[in-house]
Design a protein around this motif. Structure first.
Motif, PDB file in Angstrom:
ATOM      1  N   SER A  89       0.840  -1.199   0.000  1.00 54.70           N
ATOM      2  CA  SER A  89       0.000   0.000   0.000  1.00 54.70           C
ATOM      3  C   SER A  89       0.873   1.246   0.000  1.00 54.70           C
ATOM      4  O   SER A  89       1.939   1.272   0.614  1.00 54.70           O
ATOM      5  CB  SER A  89      -0.883  -0.002   1.243  1.00 54.70           C
ATOM      6  N   PHE A 103      -4.328 -10.808  -4.082  1.00 53.43           N
ATOM      7  CA  PHE A 103      -4.714  -9.468  -3.614  1.00 53.43           C
ATOM      8  C   PHE A 103      -5.410  -9.532  -2.265  1.00 53.43           C
ATOM      9  O   PHE A 103      -6.308 -10.357  -2.049  1.00 53.43           O
ATOM     10  CB  PHE A 103      -5.677  -8.844  -4.636  1.00 53.43           C
ATOM     11  N   SER A 152      -9.813  -4.022  -0.509  1.00 46.86           N
ATOM     12  CA  SER A 152     -11.249  -3.761  -0.460  1.00 46.86           C
ATOM     13  C   SER A 152     -11.992  -4.501  -1.576  1.00 46.86           C
ATOM     14  O   SER A 152     -11.426  -4.787  -2.634  1.00 46.86           O
ATOM     15  CB  SER A 152     -11.490  -2.257  -0.602  1.00 46.86           C
ATOM     16  N   PHE A 183      -7.634 -19.764   5.479  1.00 45.50           N
ATOM     17  CA  PHE A 183      -8.270 -18.485   5.798  1.00 45.50           C
ATOM     18  C   PHE A 183      -8.792 -17.873   4.500  1.00 45.50           C
ATOM     19  O   PHE A 183      -8.079 -17.821   3.501  1.00 45.50           O
ATOM     20  CB  PHE A 183      -7.232 -17.538   6.430  1.00 45.50           C
TER      21      PHE A 183
END
Ligand code: NAD
Length: 501
Positions: free
Chosen positions: A189, A238, A241, A460
Protein backbone atom coordinates in the motif's frame (compact mmCIF):
# COMPACT_ATOMS: atom_id res chain seq x y z
CA UNK A 1 1.50 10.51 1.76
CA UNK A 2 2.90 13.55 0.01
CA UNK A 3 4.79 13.92 -3.23
CA UNK A 4 8.32 15.25 -3.31
CA UNK A 5 7.18 18.67 -4.47
CA UNK A 6 5.02 19.24 -1.38
CA UNK A 7 7.41 17.73 1.19
CA UNK A 8 8.48 20.10 3.96
CA UNK A 9 11.02 17.86 5.73
CA UNK A 10 14.59 17.81 4.47
CA UNK A 11 15.69 14.49 2.92
CA UNK A 12 18.51 14.06 5.46
CA UNK A 13 15.98 13.56 8.27
CA UNK A 14 14.24 10.75 6.44
CA UNK A 15 15.21 7.13 5.93
CA UNK A 16 15.47 6.70 2.16
CA UNK A 17 14.78 3.61 0.12
CA UNK A 18 15.09 2.51 -3.51
CA UNK A 19 13.07 -0.06 -5.43
CA UNK A 20 14.18 -3.69 -5.15
CA UNK A 21 14.20 -5.19 -8.65
CA UNK A 22 16.19 -8.13 -10.04
CA UNK A 23 18.21 -8.46 -6.85
CA UNK A 24 19.36 -4.80 -6.95
CA UNK A 25 18.35 -1.48 -5.38
CA UNK A 26 17.43 1.00 -8.10
CA UNK A 27 15.83 4.47 -8.19
CA UNK A 28 12.41 4.66 -9.80
CA UNK A 29 12.39 5.29 -13.55
CA UNK A 30 10.77 8.69 -13.00
CA UNK A 31 13.25 9.68 -10.28
CA UNK A 32 10.26 10.79 -8.20
CA UNK A 33 9.84 9.92 -4.53
CA UNK A 34 7.18 10.41 -1.87
CA UNK A 35 7.20 10.43 1.92
CA UNK A 36 5.38 8.09 4.23
CA UNK A 37 3.90 9.53 7.42
CA UNK A 38 3.70 8.21 10.97
CA UNK A 39 -0.05 8.25 11.81
CA UNK A 40 0.61 8.80 15.52
CA UNK A 41 2.57 12.03 15.32
CA UNK A 42 1.86 13.04 11.73
CA UNK A 43 5.54 13.33 10.78
CA UNK A 44 6.93 12.08 7.49
CA UNK A 45 9.63 9.57 8.38
CA UNK A 46 10.68 7.63 5.29
CA UNK A 47 11.18 8.52 1.63
CA UNK A 48 10.38 5.88 -0.97
CA UNK A 49 10.40 5.75 -4.77
CA UNK A 50 7.35 6.64 -6.84
CA UNK A 51 7.29 3.76 -9.30
CA UNK A 52 5.71 3.82 -12.76
CA UNK A 53 4.88 1.57 -15.73
CA UNK A 54 8.52 1.26 -16.78
CA UNK A 55 9.39 -0.05 -13.32
CA UNK A 56 6.53 -2.54 -13.65
CA UNK A 57 8.01 -3.78 -16.95
CA UNK A 58 11.44 -4.13 -15.35
CA UNK A 59 10.16 -6.02 -12.34
CA UNK A 60 7.96 -8.40 -14.32
CA UNK A 61 10.84 -9.07 -16.74
CA UNK A 62 13.12 -9.87 -13.79
CA UNK A 63 10.54 -12.14 -12.19
CA UNK A 64 9.95 -13.91 -15.52
CA UNK A 65 13.67 -14.44 -16.07
CA UNK A 66 14.06 -15.88 -12.56
CA UNK A 67 11.07 -18.16 -13.11
CA UNK A 68 12.55 -19.43 -16.36
CA UNK A 69 16.10 -19.47 -15.01
CA UNK A 70 17.85 -20.44 -11.79
CA UNK A 71 14.82 -20.35 -9.44
CA UNK A 72 12.73 -22.35 -11.91
CA UNK A 73 15.39 -25.07 -11.92
CA UNK A 74 15.48 -25.38 -8.13
CA UNK A 75 14.01 -28.43 -6.46
CA UNK A 76 11.51 -28.01 -3.62
CA UNK A 77 14.32 -28.98 -1.24
CA UNK A 78 16.46 -26.07 -2.47
CA UNK A 79 13.57 -23.59 -2.18
CA UNK A 80 12.83 -24.86 1.32
CA UNK A 81 16.44 -24.28 2.37
CA UNK A 82 16.25 -20.63 1.30
CA UNK A 83 12.87 -20.15 2.97
CA UNK A 84 14.19 -21.56 6.26
CA UNK A 85 17.25 -19.32 6.02
CA UNK A 86 14.96 -16.30 5.60
CA UNK A 87 12.84 -17.50 8.54
CA UNK A 88 15.94 -17.44 10.77
CA UNK A 89 16.79 -13.90 9.64
CA UNK A 90 13.23 -12.73 10.28
CA UNK A 91 13.26 -14.27 13.76
CA UNK A 92 16.44 -12.32 14.45
CA UNK A 93 14.90 -9.04 13.19
CA UNK A 94 11.28 -9.44 14.33
CA UNK A 95 11.59 -6.65 16.91
CA UNK A 96 13.02 -4.15 14.45
CA UNK A 97 10.42 -4.98 11.80
CA UNK A 98 7.62 -4.53 14.36
CA UNK A 99 8.88 -1.02 15.20
CA UNK A 100 8.95 -0.10 11.51
CA UNK A 101 5.49 -1.51 10.89
CA UNK A 102 4.08 0.47 13.81
CA UNK A 103 5.71 3.67 12.57
CA UNK A 104 4.15 3.14 9.15
CA UNK A 105 0.59 2.17 10.07
CA UNK A 106 0.13 3.12 13.74
CA UNK A 107 -0.79 -0.38 14.86
CA UNK A 108 0.03 -1.33 18.45
CA UNK A 109 3.56 -2.58 18.97
CA UNK A 110 2.18 -5.53 20.93
CA UNK A 111 0.19 -6.52 17.84
CA UNK A 112 2.93 -5.88 15.27
CA UNK A 113 5.46 -7.73 17.50
CA UNK A 114 3.26 -10.81 17.51
CA UNK A 115 2.78 -10.50 13.75
CA UNK A 116 6.47 -10.17 12.92
CA UNK A 117 7.35 -13.09 15.21
CA UNK A 118 4.85 -15.22 13.28
CA UNK A 119 6.50 -14.52 9.90
CA UNK A 120 9.07 -17.27 10.48
CA UNK A 121 6.31 -19.69 11.44
CA UNK A 122 4.60 -19.19 8.07
CA UNK A 123 7.88 -19.64 6.17
CA UNK A 124 8.87 -22.77 8.08
CA UNK A 125 5.44 -24.33 7.67
CA UNK A 126 5.43 -23.78 3.90
CA UNK A 127 9.11 -24.74 3.54
CA UNK A 128 7.91 -28.10 4.85
CA UNK A 129 5.48 -28.32 1.94
CA UNK A 130 7.88 -27.16 -0.80
CA UNK A 131 9.57 -30.59 -0.90
CA UNK A 132 6.30 -32.52 -0.66
CA UNK A 133 4.39 -31.19 -3.67
CA UNK A 134 3.64 -34.65 -4.92
CA UNK A 135 1.78 -35.47 -8.09
CA UNK A 136 -0.26 -38.63 -8.45
CA UNK A 137 -0.10 -41.72 -10.60
CA UNK A 138 -3.61 -42.10 -12.00
CA UNK A 139 -4.84 -45.64 -12.72
CA UNK A 140 -5.55 -45.92 -16.44
CA UNK A 141 -8.49 -47.68 -18.11
CA UNK A 142 -5.98 -48.80 -20.73
CA UNK A 143 -3.08 -51.12 -19.96
CA UNK A 144 -0.71 -49.30 -22.31
CA UNK A 145 -0.61 -45.97 -20.45
CA UNK A 146 1.18 -44.61 -17.44
CA UNK A 147 -0.57 -41.39 -16.37
CA UNK A 148 0.74 -39.03 -13.74
CA UNK A 149 0.35 -35.42 -12.63
CA UNK A 150 2.76 -32.65 -11.72
CA UNK A 151 1.95 -29.50 -9.77
CA UNK A 152 3.87 -26.79 -11.61
CA UNK A 153 4.25 -23.15 -10.55
CA UNK A 154 1.68 -20.85 -12.19
CA UNK A 155 4.43 -18.30 -12.96
CA UNK A 156 4.94 -14.67 -11.98
CA UNK A 157 2.60 -13.55 -9.19
CA UNK A 158 1.62 -9.94 -8.47
CA UNK A 159 1.14 -9.60 -4.70
CA UNK A 160 -0.85 -6.50 -3.76
CA UNK A 161 -1.45 -5.81 -0.07
CA UNK A 162 -3.23 -3.20 2.08
CA UNK A 163 -1.97 -1.03 4.92
CA UNK A 164 -3.51 -2.67 7.97
CA UNK A 165 -1.19 -5.70 8.34
CA UNK A 166 1.32 -5.21 5.54
CA UNK A 167 3.98 -7.78 6.44
CA UNK A 168 1.70 -10.54 7.67
CA UNK A 169 -0.61 -10.36 4.70
CA UNK A 170 2.39 -10.32 2.38
CA UNK A 171 3.89 -13.40 4.06
CA UNK A 172 0.55 -15.21 3.74
CA UNK A 173 1.19 -14.95 0.00
CA UNK A 174 4.97 -15.31 -0.21
CA UNK A 175 5.34 -18.51 1.81
CA UNK A 176 2.93 -20.62 -0.29
CA UNK A 177 3.91 -19.06 -3.61
CA UNK A 178 7.61 -19.72 -3.01
CA UNK A 179 6.81 -23.24 -1.86
CA UNK A 180 4.98 -23.67 -5.19
CA UNK A 181 8.03 -22.38 -7.09
CA UNK A 182 6.65 -19.02 -8.25
CA UNK A 183 8.37 -15.63 -8.39
CA UNK A 184 6.71 -12.40 -7.31
CA UNK A 185 6.39 -8.65 -7.80
CA UNK A 186 5.12 -7.00 -4.62
CA UNK A 187 3.15 -3.76 -4.50
CA UNK A 188 2.57 -2.64 -0.89
CA UNK A 189 0.00 0.00 0.00
CA UNK A 190 1.14 3.55 -0.66
CA UNK A 191 0.57 4.26 3.04
CA UNK A 192 2.83 1.46 4.29
CA UNK A 193 5.63 0.87 1.79
CA UNK A 194 8.57 0.47 4.18
CA UNK A 195 8.36 -3.04 5.57
CA UNK A 196 8.15 -4.72 2.13
CA UNK A 197 11.40 -2.91 1.25
CA UNK A 198 12.91 -3.95 4.58
CA UNK A 199 11.85 -7.51 3.84
CA UNK A 200 13.70 -7.24 0.50
CA UNK A 201 16.96 -6.58 2.41
CA UNK A 202 16.45 -9.84 4.30
CA UNK A 203 15.42 -11.83 1.20
CA UNK A 204 18.67 -10.60 -0.37
CA UNK A 205 20.67 -11.58 2.71
CA UNK A 206 19.10 -15.05 2.67
CA UNK A 207 20.50 -15.54 -0.85
CA UNK A 208 17.34 -15.83 -2.96
CA UNK A 209 18.31 -15.58 -6.65
CA UNK A 210 17.80 -12.19 -8.34
CA UNK A 211 14.26 -11.64 -9.61
CA UNK A 212 12.50 -14.08 -7.28
CA UNK A 213 11.28 -11.19 -5.11
CA UNK A 214 10.77 -7.64 -6.39
CA UNK A 215 9.20 -4.65 -4.64
CA UNK A 216 7.63 -1.63 -6.35
CA UNK A 217 6.32 1.27 -4.28
CA UNK A 218 3.88 3.97 -5.32
CA UNK A 219 1.66 6.47 -3.52
CA UNK A 220 -1.37 5.83 -5.72
CA UNK A 221 -2.97 2.97 -7.60
CA UNK A 222 -1.23 3.33 -11.00
CA UNK A 223 1.54 0.80 -10.36
CA UNK A 224 -0.94 -1.75 -9.00
CA UNK A 225 -3.13 -1.29 -12.07
CA UNK A 226 -0.21 -1.64 -14.51
CA UNK A 227 1.03 -4.71 -12.66
CA UNK A 228 -2.31 -6.51 -12.73
CA UNK A 229 -2.76 -5.68 -16.43
CA UNK A 230 0.75 -6.85 -17.35
CA UNK A 231 0.67 -9.92 -19.58
CA UNK A 232 3.74 -11.36 -17.86
CA UNK A 233 1.76 -11.68 -14.62
CA UNK A 234 0.05 -15.06 -14.42
CA UNK A 235 -1.69 -14.69 -11.07
CA UNK A 236 -2.69 -11.84 -8.80
CA UNK A 237 -2.79 -12.40 -5.05
CA UNK A 238 -4.71 -9.47 -3.61
CA UNK A 239 -5.80 -8.40 -0.15
CA UNK A 240 -7.83 -5.22 0.05
CA UNK A 241 -11.25 -3.76 -0.46
CA UNK A 242 -14.06 -5.43 -2.42
CA UNK A 243 -14.26 -2.40 -4.76
CA UNK A 244 -10.63 -2.77 -5.83
CA UNK A 245 -10.86 -6.58 -5.78
CA UNK A 246 -13.53 -6.59 -8.48
CA UNK A 247 -11.47 -4.30 -10.71
CA UNK A 248 -8.42 -6.49 -10.21
CA UNK A 249 -10.28 -9.70 -11.05
CA UNK A 250 -11.64 -8.07 -14.24
CA UNK A 251 -8.28 -6.71 -15.32
CA UNK A 252 -6.48 -10.00 -14.62
CA UNK A 253 -9.12 -11.95 -16.54
CA UNK A 254 -8.54 -9.74 -19.61
CA UNK A 255 -5.26 -11.56 -20.13
CA UNK A 256 -6.33 -14.86 -18.52
CA UNK A 257 -4.40 -14.37 -15.29
CA UNK A 258 -5.91 -15.95 -12.21
CA UNK A 259 -6.80 -13.98 -9.11
CA UNK A 260 -6.91 -14.81 -5.42
CA UNK A 261 -9.01 -12.25 -3.56
CA UNK A 262 -9.05 -11.66 0.19
CA UNK A 263 -11.47 -8.78 0.65
CA UNK A 264 -13.47 -7.10 3.37
CA UNK A 265 -16.00 -8.27 5.91
CA UNK A 266 -18.90 -7.36 8.18
CA UNK A 267 -18.44 -10.17 10.63
CA UNK A 268 -21.08 -11.14 13.17
CA UNK A 269 -20.44 -11.97 16.81
CA UNK A 270 -23.44 -13.94 18.06
CA UNK A 271 -23.88 -14.11 21.84
CA UNK A 272 -26.38 -16.64 23.16
CA UNK A 273 -28.11 -16.39 26.53
CA UNK A 274 -26.01 -19.26 27.93
CA UNK A 275 -22.66 -17.62 27.05
CA UNK A 276 -19.99 -16.86 29.61
CA UNK A 277 -20.39 -13.08 29.48
CA UNK A 278 -16.93 -12.19 30.78
CA UNK A 279 -15.32 -14.33 28.10
CA UNK A 280 -17.66 -12.87 25.51
CA UNK A 281 -16.83 -9.27 26.50
CA UNK A 282 -13.15 -10.05 26.12
CA UNK A 283 -13.69 -11.64 22.70
CA UNK A 284 -15.93 -8.82 21.49
CA UNK A 285 -13.25 -6.28 22.40
CA UNK A 286 -10.59 -8.37 20.65
CA UNK A 287 -12.84 -8.54 17.61
CA UNK A 288 -13.58 -4.87 17.06
CA UNK A 289 -11.30 -2.64 19.16
CA UNK A 290 -7.99 -4.47 18.78
CA UNK A 291 -6.17 -2.92 15.82
CA UNK A 292 -8.64 -0.01 16.12
CA UNK A 293 -11.09 -2.12 14.14
CA UNK A 294 -8.83 -1.96 11.10
CA UNK A 295 -8.90 -5.65 10.42
CA UNK A 296 -10.74 -7.58 7.77
CA UNK A 297 -12.19 -9.94 10.37
CA UNK A 298 -13.40 -7.11 12.64
CA UNK A 299 -16.39 -8.45 14.57
CA UNK A 300 -18.33 -5.30 13.75
CA UNK A 301 -21.89 -6.65 14.24
CA UNK A 302 -22.88 -7.79 17.72
CA UNK A 303 -26.01 -9.97 17.64
CA UNK A 304 -27.19 -10.68 21.20
CA UNK A 305 -30.03 -12.67 22.73
CA UNK A 306 -32.66 -10.27 24.08
CA UNK A 307 -32.53 -11.75 27.61
CA UNK A 308 -28.87 -10.76 28.15
CA UNK A 309 -28.62 -7.68 25.94
CA UNK A 310 -28.74 -5.09 28.73
CA UNK A 311 -26.33 -6.95 30.99
CA UNK A 312 -23.84 -7.68 28.21
CA UNK A 313 -23.93 -4.09 26.96
CA UNK A 314 -23.43 -2.79 30.50
CA UNK A 315 -20.32 -4.94 31.01
CA UNK A 316 -19.01 -4.24 27.52
CA UNK A 317 -19.46 -0.47 27.81
CA UNK A 318 -17.70 -0.43 31.19
CA UNK A 319 -14.63 -2.16 29.70
CA UNK A 320 -14.66 -0.09 26.52
CA UNK A 321 -14.63 3.15 28.55
CA UNK A 322 -11.32 2.03 30.10
CA UNK A 323 -9.55 1.22 26.82
CA UNK A 324 -6.23 3.11 26.89
CA UNK A 325 -5.71 5.15 23.74
CA UNK A 326 -2.21 6.42 23.05
CA UNK A 327 1.18 5.95 21.47
CA UNK A 328 1.12 2.60 19.62
CA UNK A 329 4.79 2.12 20.51
CA UNK A 330 4.01 2.23 24.26
CA UNK A 331 3.45 -1.30 25.61
CA UNK A 332 0.52 -0.26 27.84
CA UNK A 333 -1.49 1.27 24.97
CA UNK A 334 -4.60 -0.70 24.01
CA UNK A 335 -5.80 1.27 21.00
CA UNK A 336 -3.71 3.34 18.62
CA UNK A 337 -4.67 5.83 15.95
CA UNK A 338 -6.31 5.05 12.64
CA UNK A 339 -3.78 4.54 9.88
CA UNK A 340 -4.51 7.57 7.75
CA UNK A 341 -6.61 10.71 7.42
CA UNK A 342 -8.90 9.19 4.80
CA UNK A 343 -9.76 6.33 7.16
CA UNK A 344 -10.57 8.76 9.96
CA UNK A 345 -12.96 10.63 7.66
CA UNK A 346 -14.57 7.34 6.59
CA UNK A 347 -15.18 6.20 10.17
CA UNK A 348 -16.60 9.59 11.25
CA UNK A 349 -18.90 9.63 8.23
CA UNK A 350 -20.31 6.18 9.01
CA UNK A 351 -21.08 7.05 12.64
CA UNK A 352 -22.61 10.43 11.79
CA UNK A 353 -24.88 8.86 9.17
CA UNK A 354 -25.85 6.05 11.57
CA UNK A 355 -26.99 8.60 14.13
CA UNK A 356 -29.02 10.43 11.47
CA UNK A 357 -30.55 7.06 10.53
CA UNK A 358 -31.73 6.51 14.14
CA UNK A 359 -28.85 4.70 15.86
CA UNK A 360 -27.74 5.85 19.34
CA UNK A 361 -24.21 6.22 20.62
CA UNK A 362 -23.69 4.28 23.85
CA UNK A 363 -19.92 4.87 24.04
CA UNK A 364 -17.53 7.04 21.97
CA UNK A 365 -18.91 8.33 18.71
CA UNK A 366 -16.33 10.94 17.84
CA UNK A 367 -12.75 11.52 16.86
CA UNK A 368 -10.24 12.53 19.50
CA UNK A 369 -8.21 15.37 17.96
CA UNK A 370 -6.66 16.59 21.23
CA UNK A 371 -4.56 13.41 21.32
CA UNK A 372 -2.70 14.69 18.27
CA UNK A 373 -2.83 11.53 16.14
CA UNK A 374 -5.62 10.17 14.00
CA UNK A 375 -7.66 8.85 16.92
CA UNK A 376 -11.29 7.78 16.84
CA UNK A 377 -12.88 6.79 20.14
CA UNK A 378 -13.93 3.16 20.58
CA UNK A 379 -17.62 3.33 19.74
CA UNK A 380 -20.68 1.22 20.54
CA UNK A 381 -23.91 1.91 18.65
CA UNK A 382 -27.33 0.75 19.87
CA UNK A 383 -30.76 0.97 18.17
CA UNK A 384 -29.19 -0.43 15.02
CA UNK A 385 -31.45 -2.32 12.62
CA UNK A 386 -30.14 -4.96 10.19
CA UNK A 387 -30.79 -2.86 7.07
CA UNK A 388 -28.87 0.21 8.25
CA UNK A 389 -25.62 1.09 6.50
CA UNK A 390 -23.60 0.44 9.72
CA UNK A 391 -25.01 -3.08 9.82
CA UNK A 392 -24.32 -3.74 6.14
CA UNK A 393 -21.08 -2.06 5.05
CA UNK A 394 -17.51 -2.43 6.24
CA UNK A 395 -16.36 0.56 8.32
CA UNK A 396 -12.80 -0.62 9.04
CA UNK A 397 -12.71 1.29 12.31
CA UNK A 398 -13.51 0.87 16.04
CA UNK A 399 -17.29 0.90 15.69
CA UNK A 400 -19.53 -1.88 17.00
CA UNK A 401 -23.15 -2.05 15.81
CA UNK A 402 -25.37 -3.97 18.23
CA UNK A 403 -28.64 -5.80 17.52
CA UNK A 404 -31.01 -8.18 19.33
CA UNK A 405 -32.35 -11.64 18.41
CA UNK A 406 -34.99 -13.90 19.95
CA UNK A 407 -34.16 -17.38 18.68
CA UNK A 408 -31.33 -19.32 17.04
CA UNK A 409 -32.84 -19.23 13.55
CA UNK A 410 -33.19 -15.46 13.72
CA UNK A 411 -29.59 -15.08 14.92
CA UNK A 412 -28.37 -17.11 11.93
CA UNK A 413 -30.55 -15.13 9.52
CA UNK A 414 -29.20 -11.86 10.87
CA UNK A 415 -25.60 -13.09 10.76
CA UNK A 416 -26.03 -14.12 7.11
CA UNK A 417 -27.82 -10.92 6.03
CA UNK A 418 -24.89 -9.13 4.37
CA UNK A 419 -23.02 -9.58 1.10
CA UNK A 420 -19.88 -10.60 3.02
CA UNK A 421 -18.78 -14.03 4.23
CA UNK A 422 -15.44 -13.74 5.96
CA UNK A 423 -15.66 -14.47 9.69
CA UNK A 424 -17.99 -14.96 12.64
CA UNK A 425 -17.86 -15.52 16.40
CA UNK A 426 -20.30 -17.71 18.33
CA UNK A 427 -20.52 -17.42 22.12
CA UNK A 428 -22.32 -20.27 23.91
CA UNK A 429 -21.61 -22.89 26.56
CA UNK A 430 -23.81 -25.41 24.68
CA UNK A 431 -21.41 -27.45 22.55
CA UNK A 432 -24.15 -28.69 20.23
CA UNK A 433 -25.38 -25.21 19.55
CA UNK A 434 -21.81 -24.02 18.97
CA UNK A 435 -21.28 -26.55 16.19
CA UNK A 436 -24.78 -26.10 14.73
CA UNK A 437 -24.45 -22.34 14.42
CA UNK A 438 -20.86 -22.54 13.18
CA UNK A 439 -22.11 -24.76 10.32
CA UNK A 440 -25.06 -22.51 9.48
CA UNK A 441 -23.25 -19.18 9.43
CA UNK A 442 -21.96 -18.16 6.00
CA UNK A 443 -18.33 -17.33 6.79
CA UNK A 444 -14.94 -18.77 5.85
CA UNK A 445 -13.74 -18.65 9.46
CA UNK A 446 -15.88 -19.24 12.55
CA UNK A 447 -14.52 -19.04 16.08
CA UNK A 448 -16.58 -20.53 18.92
CA UNK A 449 -15.89 -18.90 22.30
CA UNK A 450 -12.87 -17.17 20.82
CA UNK A 451 -12.05 -14.63 18.12
CA UNK A 452 -9.26 -13.53 15.78
CA UNK A 453 -6.98 -16.55 15.98
CA UNK A 454 -5.01 -17.61 12.91
CA UNK A 455 -2.29 -20.18 12.16
CA UNK A 456 -0.21 -21.08 9.09
CA UNK A 457 -1.81 -24.52 8.78
CA UNK A 458 -5.43 -23.34 8.94
CA UNK A 459 -7.16 -22.12 5.74
CA UNK A 460 -8.27 -18.48 5.80
CA UNK A 461 -10.58 -16.73 3.35
CA UNK A 462 -14.13 -15.77 2.55
CA UNK A 463 -17.00 -15.97 0.11
CA UNK A 464 -19.27 -13.43 -1.57
CA UNK A 465 -17.91 -9.88 -1.27
CA UNK A 466 -15.19 -11.22 1.04
CA UNK A 467 -13.46 -12.79 -1.95
CA UNK A 468 -12.41 -16.21 -3.13
CA UNK A 469 -9.50 -18.59 -2.66
CA UNK A 470 -7.77 -19.54 0.57
CA UNK A 471 -4.55 -18.40 2.18
CA UNK A 472 -2.67 -20.52 4.73
CA UNK A 473 -3.42 -24.21 5.18
CA UNK A 474 -1.79 -27.05 3.27
CA UNK A 475 -3.93 -26.58 0.14
CA UNK A 476 -3.08 -22.89 -0.29
CA UNK A 477 0.10 -23.90 -2.14
CA UNK A 478 -2.17 -25.23 -4.91
CA UNK A 479 -3.53 -21.69 -5.34
CA UNK A 480 -0.15 -21.03 -6.99
CA UNK A 481 0.23 -24.18 -9.06
CA UNK A 482 -1.23 -25.60 -12.24
CA UNK A 483 -1.76 -29.32 -12.53
CA UNK A 484 -0.30 -31.00 -15.57
CA UNK A 485 -1.39 -34.49 -16.64
CA UNK A 486 1.25 -36.57 -18.43
CA UNK A 487 0.34 -39.65 -20.52
CA UNK A 488 3.13 -42.09 -21.34
CA UNK A 489 2.31 -44.63 -24.06
CA UNK A 490 3.97 -47.90 -23.11
CA UNK A 491 3.25 -50.41 -25.94
CA UNK A 492 4.76 -48.65 -28.96
CA UNK A 493 1.74 -49.72 -31.06
CA UNK A 494 0.29 -47.33 -33.66
CA UNK A 495 -3.26 -46.15 -32.92
CA UNK A 496 -6.13 -45.02 -35.14
CA UNK A 497 -5.47 -41.27 -35.68
CA UNK A 498 -9.16 -40.52 -36.35
CA UNK A 499 -10.49 -41.80 -33.04
CA UNK A 500 -10.47 -39.89 -29.75
CA UNK A 501 -9.31 -41.86 -26.75
P1 NAD B 1 -7.55 -0.99 -1.11
O1 NAD B 1 -8.37 -1.99 -1.82
O2 NAD B 1 -7.86 0.43 -1.27
O3 NAD B 1 -6.01 -1.15 -1.54
C1 NAD B 1 -5.33 -2.37 -1.40
C2 NAD B 1 -4.11 -2.34 -2.31
O4 NAD B 1 -4.52 -2.27 -3.68
C3 NAD B 1 -3.18 -1.17 -2.10
O5 NAD B 1 -1.85 -1.63 -2.21
C4 NAD B 1 -3.54 -0.23 -3.25
O6 NAD B 1 -2.49 0.62 -3.62
C5 NAD B 1 -3.84 -1.21 -4.35
N1 NAD B 1 -4.76 -0.74 -5.39
C6 NAD B 1 -5.73 0.21 -5.30
N2 NAD B 1 -6.41 0.31 -6.47
C7 NAD B 1 -5.87 -0.60 -7.31
C8 NAD B 1 -6.15 -1.01 -8.65
N3 NAD B 1 -7.15 -0.48 -9.37
N4 NAD B 1 -5.40 -1.99 -9.20
C9 NAD B 1 -4.42 -2.59 -8.49
N5 NAD B 1 -4.09 -2.26 -7.24
C10 NAD B 1 -4.82 -1.27 -6.63
O7 NAD B 1 -7.58 -1.46 0.42
P2 NAD B 1 -6.97 -0.73 1.69
O8 NAD B 1 -7.77 0.48 1.95
O9 NAD B 1 -5.50 -0.61 1.52
O10 NAD B 1 -7.23 -1.85 2.81
C11 NAD B 1 -8.44 -1.99 3.47
C12 NAD B 1 -9.28 -3.10 2.85
O11 NAD B 1 -8.55 -4.32 2.86
C13 NAD B 1 -10.53 -3.38 3.65
O12 NAD B 1 -11.64 -3.56 2.80
C14 NAD B 1 -10.22 -4.69 4.35
O13 NAD B 1 -11.30 -5.44 4.75
C15 NAD B 1 -9.38 -5.37 3.37
N6 NAD B 1 -8.58 -6.41 4.02
C16 NAD B 1 -8.90 -7.73 3.80
C17 NAD B 1 -8.19 -8.74 4.44
C18 NAD B 1 -8.51 -10.19 4.22
O14 NAD B 1 -7.65 -11.04 4.44
N7 NAD B 1 -9.67 -10.57 3.76
C19 NAD B 1 -7.15 -8.41 5.29
C20 NAD B 1 -6.87 -7.08 5.50
C21 NAD B 1 -7.58 -6.08 4.83
Amino acid sequence: MTTETTTTVSPVELTSYELYVDGSWIPSHSGQTYDTTNPFDGTPWARVPEGDDVDVDRAVAAATAAQEGEWGSFTGFERATLMRRLATILERDAGELAQLETRDNGKLIRETSAQTKALAQWLNYFAGIADKLEGEVIPSDRSNFLIYTRHEPVGVVAAIVPWNSPLSLLMWKLAPLWAAGCTVVVKPSGYTPVTALELAKRVHEAGFPAGVFNVLTSSGSSVGKALVAHHGVKQVAFTGSPEVGVKIAQSAAEHFARSLLELGGKSAQIVFADADLDEAVNGLIAGIFAASGQTCVAGSRLIVHRSIYDELLKRLAARVRTIKLGDPLAPETEMGPLANQAQLATVSGFVDRAVSDGASVLVGGKSDPERGGLFYQPTILTDVTPEMEVAQLEIFGPVLSTMVFDDEAEAIRMANATVFGLAAGVWTTDIRKGHRVAHAVRAGNVWVNSYRVVAPNVPFGGSGASGWGRESGIDSVKEYTVTKAIWIELSGETRDPFRLG
